[in-house]
Design a protein around this motif. Structure first.
Motif, PDB file in Angstrom:
ATOM      1  N   VAL A 166       0.867  -1.180   0.000  1.00 38.45           N
ATOM      2  CA  VAL A 166       0.000   0.000   0.000  1.00 38.45           C
ATOM      3  C   VAL A 166       0.900   1.225   0.000  1.00 38.45           C
ATOM      4  CG1 VAL A 166      -1.794   1.250   1.221  1.00 38.45           C
ATOM      5  CG2 VAL A 166      -1.756  -1.249   1.318  1.00 38.45           C
ATOM      6  N   LEU A 167       0.742   2.054  -1.032  1.00 37.36           N
ATOM      7  CA  LEU A 167       1.563   3.261  -1.120  1.00 37.36           C
ATOM      8  C   LEU A 167       0.833   4.402  -0.423  1.00 37.36           C
ATOM      9  CD1 LEU A 167       4.230   4.342  -2.278  1.00 37.36           C
ATOM     10  CD2 LEU A 167       2.954   5.091  -4.284  1.00 37.36           C
ATOM     11  N   ALA A 168       1.426   4.894   0.665  1.00 39.57           N
ATOM     12  CA  ALA A 168       0.850   6.025   1.422  1.00 39.57           C
ATOM     13  C   ALA A 168       1.966   7.026   1.675  1.00 39.57           C
ATOM     14  CB  ALA A 168       0.253   5.514   2.737  1.00 39.57           C
ATOM     15  N   ASP A 169       2.704   7.354   0.595  1.00 37.81           N
ATOM     16  CA  ASP A 169       3.903   8.191   0.738  1.00 37.81           C
ATOM     17  C   ASP A 169       3.615   9.678   0.542  1.00 37.81           C
ATOM     18  OD1 ASP A 169       3.381   8.269  -1.946  1.00 37.81           O
ATOM     19  OD2 ASP A 169       5.462   7.974  -2.576  1.00 37.81           O
ATOM     20  N   GLY A 170       2.337  10.064   0.501  1.00 39.01           N
ATOM     21  CA  GLY A 170       2.001  11.474   0.383  1.00 39.01           C
ATOM     22  C   GLY A 170       2.060  12.011  -1.040  1.00 39.01           C
ATOM     23  N   GLY A 171       2.354  11.149  -2.004  1.00 39.63           N
ATOM     24  CA  GLY A 171       2.317  11.571  -3.411  1.00 39.63           C
ATOM     25  C   GLY A 171       3.564  12.277  -3.889  1.00 39.63           C
ATOM     26  N   ARG A 172       4.514  12.509  -2.992  1.00 42.49           N
ATOM     27  CA  ARG A 172       5.735  13.188  -3.422  1.00 42.49           C
ATOM     28  C   ARG A 172       6.963  12.328  -3.155  1.00 42.49           C
ATOM     29  NH1 ARG A 172       3.433  18.692  -1.627  1.00 42.49           N
ATOM     30  NH2 ARG A 172       2.770  19.547  -3.623  1.00 42.49           N
ATOM     31  N   GLY A 173       6.728  11.067  -2.769  1.00 42.47           N
ATOM     32  CA  GLY A 173       7.841  10.175  -2.456  1.00 42.47           C
ATOM     33  C   GLY A 173       8.332   9.462  -3.709  1.00 42.47           C
ATOM     34  N   LEU A 174       7.698   8.339  -4.026  1.00 43.56           N
ATOM     35  CA  LEU A 174       8.120   7.558  -5.202  1.00 43.56           C
ATOM     36  C   LEU A 174       7.719   8.266  -6.490  1.00 43.56           C
ATOM     37  CD1 LEU A 174       7.450   3.769  -4.619  1.00 43.56           C
ATOM     38  CD2 LEU A 174       9.603   5.010  -4.676  1.00 43.56           C
ATOM     39  N   LYS A 175       8.657   8.396  -7.413  1.00 45.53           N
ATOM     40  CA  LYS A 175       8.352   9.109  -8.668  1.00 45.53           C
ATOM     41  C   LYS A 175       7.780   8.157  -9.721  1.00 45.53           C
ATOM     42  CE  LYS A 175       9.878  13.087  -7.232  1.00 45.53           C
ATOM     43  NZ  LYS A 175       8.951  13.321  -6.130  1.00 45.53           N
ATOM     44  N   GLN A 176       8.277   6.924  -9.751  1.00 43.11           N
ATOM     45  CA  GLN A 176       7.839   5.953 -10.762  1.00 43.11           C
ATOM     46  C   GLN A 176       7.112   4.802 -10.081  1.00 43.11           C
ATOM     47  OE1 GLN A 176       8.391   6.132 -14.040  1.00 43.11           O
ATOM     48  NE2 GLN A 176       9.635   7.992 -13.991  1.00 43.11           N
ATOM     49  N   ILE A 177       5.853   4.595 -10.481  1.00 40.68           N
ATOM     50  CA  ILE A 177       5.112   3.447  -9.954  1.00 40.68           C
ATOM     51  C   ILE A 177       4.597   2.675 -11.160  1.00 40.68           C
ATOM     52  CG2 ILE A 177       3.262   2.708  -8.389  1.00 40.68           C
ATOM     53  CD1 ILE A 177       3.439   5.961  -7.739  1.00 40.68           C
ATOM     54  N   PRO A 178       5.043   1.426 -11.331  1.00 44.15           N
ATOM     55  CA  PRO A 178       4.674   0.677 -12.532  1.00 44.15           C
ATOM     56  C   PRO A 178       3.156   0.645 -12.732  1.00 44.15           C
ATOM     57  CG  PRO A 178       6.291  -0.533 -11.243  1.00 44.15           C
ATOM     58  CD  PRO A 178       5.892   0.653 -10.415  1.00 44.15           C
ATOM     59  N   GLY A 179       2.715   0.991 -13.936  1.00 48.01           N
ATOM     60  CA  GLY A 179       1.292   0.910 -14.284  1.00 48.01           C
ATOM     61  C   GLY A 179       0.450   2.085 -13.818  1.00 48.01           C
ATOM     62  N   ILE A 180       1.053   3.052 -13.141  1.00 46.61           N
ATOM     63  CA  ILE A 180       0.264   4.178 -12.601  1.00 46.61           C
ATOM     64  C   ILE A 180       0.753   5.473 -13.262  1.00 46.61           C
ATOM     65  CG2 ILE A 180      -0.410   5.433 -10.491  1.00 46.61           C
ATOM     66  CD1 ILE A 180      -1.137   2.496 -10.171  1.00 46.61           C
ATOM     67  N   VAL A 181      -0.193   6.299 -13.732  1.00 48.76           N
ATOM     68  CA  VAL A 181       0.210   7.630 -14.229  1.00 48.76           C
ATOM     69  C   VAL A 181      -0.345   8.696 -13.287  1.00 48.76           C
ATOM     70  CG1 VAL A 181       0.417   7.059 -16.681  1.00 48.76           C
ATOM     71  CG2 VAL A 181      -1.796   7.746 -15.768  1.00 48.76           C
ATOM     72  N   ARG A 182       0.325   9.815 -13.260  1.00 49.08           N
ATOM     73  CA  ARG A 182      -0.125  10.896 -12.372  1.00 49.08           C
ATOM     74  C   ARG A 182      -0.574  12.077 -13.212  1.00 49.08           C
ATOM     75  NH1 ARG A 182       3.496   9.621  -7.276  1.00 49.08           N
ATOM     76  NH2 ARG A 182       1.786   8.651  -6.147  1.00 49.08           N
ATOM     77  N   GLU A 183      -1.830  12.483 -13.004  1.00 45.52           N
ATOM     78  CA  GLU A 183      -2.340  13.667 -13.704  1.00 45.52           C
ATOM     79  C   GLU A 183      -2.337  14.811 -12.719  1.00 45.52           C
ATOM     80  OE1 GLU A 183      -6.223  12.746 -15.211  1.00 45.52           O
ATOM     81  OE2 GLU A 183      -5.421  11.255 -16.608  1.00 45.52           O
TER      82      GLU A 183
END
Ligand SMILES: Cc1cc2nc3c(=O)[nH]c(=O)nc-3n(C[C@H](O)[C@H](O)[C@H](O)COP(=O)(O)OP(=O)(O)OC[C@H]3O[C@@H](n4cnc5c(N)ncnc54)[C@H](O)[C@@H]3O)c2cc1C
Length: 395
Positions: A166-183
């Protein structure tokens, strides 16, 4: 057939021990202490001082969640909000929301991020979850049966696997998450936050004031007010550089006379604001929650409240399923379906408020004034807004 437990290092690995990740860990540990193996990886070292100056407005619904995980009872300094005055600068239209009218003890509560975080960290250390601090996650590798989580701790590279990460890094931690894009959408706004005192006592009254530059909020906090003043990034920098006396004078001009003079101001800091949405919010053996899933503008104080509902609902979904199905596509589909209305509604509502109110488009000001007056006088509209703020879409 169930796989042997030792195939994985944990059932659930939570990346980020911020308030949202911590509440998920607490809810899971309390719900099934013997059955579930939960690990939390937090980048900050245990000894790092908690210096975040944010003040959070928690809804009454968030209070109920924090009560269930045993944290609310420890938050001595939460200040209730019993009324909210909403207005726009330079035009007619106002609305007053009140806890009494809504039949609630309070519309919400104001708490410092640092105090909440301290209480959560203390509980995390005792809840039975494995809690690793100074653990900086660098990559997630989702797979069919497990997700591998790579991190560095005390200079050493390590990898753990889990049925569900479960990624709960506040949205500014990991830059690349396989299969996920950030708008994302840049509102070209920053928030200046600080504490201010006023000549008149707050009597638990909060203010939300819309201006062309962005919304400004005064939240009762202890005896004083916590201020969240949104402005263009340039203006925010200028506000940080002002002397205390100049800052207080400009604040008075911005807010008007309702609280009398602004008397003193504490340490000021600023946050860049924007909208960021992760799409989708789940992948194989992976779920994103809190700011990692959606980062909202702080207008109407929705972000953490929504993240808390993500954490609570995900915990209930995990606890309700067979351990062997944790992290399965079916489990994740059920979680996403349950959260869709709340998160999409919250993103839409927040974005509408920011873009609809932060401009000087002719005609729109009158429309906003009419909308505020309608909110003030129509009980059904008022009840809808209050319940949405408190409980999200389920309200
Ligand atoms: C000025 C301002 C005012 C706000 N006011 C309100 C409000 O009134 N009400 C409201 O509901 N919300 C408000 N919000 C939003 C609220 O702060 C966030 O929604 C909330 O903090 C999100 O919590 P989180 O746990 O998802 O993320 P965070 O609080 O960002 O925590 C993330 C955690 O993950 C850790 N981490 C990061 N990267 C890694 C990594 N690679 N490996 C391991 N750990 C990592 C971090 O150290 C941190 O502890 C406001 C925001 C701002 C900027």
């Amino acid at each position: 057939m169930d796989e042997p437990k030792n195939t994985y290092d944990a059932d659930v690995i939570i990346v980020g021990g911020g308030p949202v990740g911590a509440v998920l860990a607490l809810a899971l540990s309390q719900g099934a202490p013997e059955l579930l193996r939960v690990t939390v990886l937090e980048a900050q070292a245990d000894s790092a001082p908690r210096t975040d100056t944010r003040t959070l407005a928690l809804s009454y619904g968030s209070r109920l969640i924090l009560e269930r995980v045993g944290i609310w009872q420890q938050l001595q300094a939460a200040t209730p909000i019993t009324r909210i005055h909403i207005s726009q600068r330079g035009s007619f239209g106002r609305a007053m929301l009140s806890a009494e009218e809504a039949g609630m003890p309070a519309l919400g509560y104001v708490i410092s991020y640092a105090e909440l975080q301290n209480a959560l960290q203390a509980a995390l250390r005792q809840c039975g979850a494995r809690y690793l601090t100074g653990a900086q996650v660098s990559a997630l590798t989702p797979g069919v049966a497990a997700t591998q989580v790579q991190f560095t701790q005390a200079g050493e590279d390590k990898t753990l696997s889990a049925r569900l990460a479960v990624l709960a890094d506040g949205g500014r931690g990991l830059k690349q998450i396989p299969g996920i894009v950030r708008e994302s959408r840049d509102y070209q706004q920053s928030a200046v936050v600080c504490h201010v005192s006023t000549a008149l006592p707050h009597q638990y009254l909060a203010y939300e004031r819309f201006t062309e530059d962005g919304p400004a909020a005064l939240l009762p906090s202890g005896k004083d007010y916590a201020l969240v003043w949104t402005a263009t990034p340039q203006r925010a920098q200028a506000l940080l550089a002002l002397s205390d006396a100049e800052f207080l004078a400009q604040l008075h001009a911005h807010f008007g006379d309702r609280q009398g003079d602004f008397l003193s101001v504490g340490k000021r800091s600023s946050f860049a604001l924007g909208l960021q949405q992760s799409k989708p919010t789940t992948g194989p053996r992976l779920a994103l929650i809190g700011n990692a899933a959606q980062m909202l503008h702080p207008v109407a104080g929705q972000g953490f409240n929504m993240g808390l509902r993500d954490a609570w609902e995900l915990a209930q979904t995990i606890l309700a399923c067979e351990p062997s199905t944790i992290g399965s596509a079916e489990m994740l589909r059920g979680y996403v379906a349950g959260r869709r209305l709340d998160t999409q509604g919250g993103v839409f509502f927040t974005d509408l408020l920011v873009r609809g109110f932060s401009n000087a488009i002719p005609g729109l000001r009158q429309l906003r004034g009419l909308a505020l007056n309608a909110l003030d006088t129509l009980p059904l509209a008022k009840s809808f807004v209050v319940r949405r703020m408190i409980f999200g879409a389920k309200g």
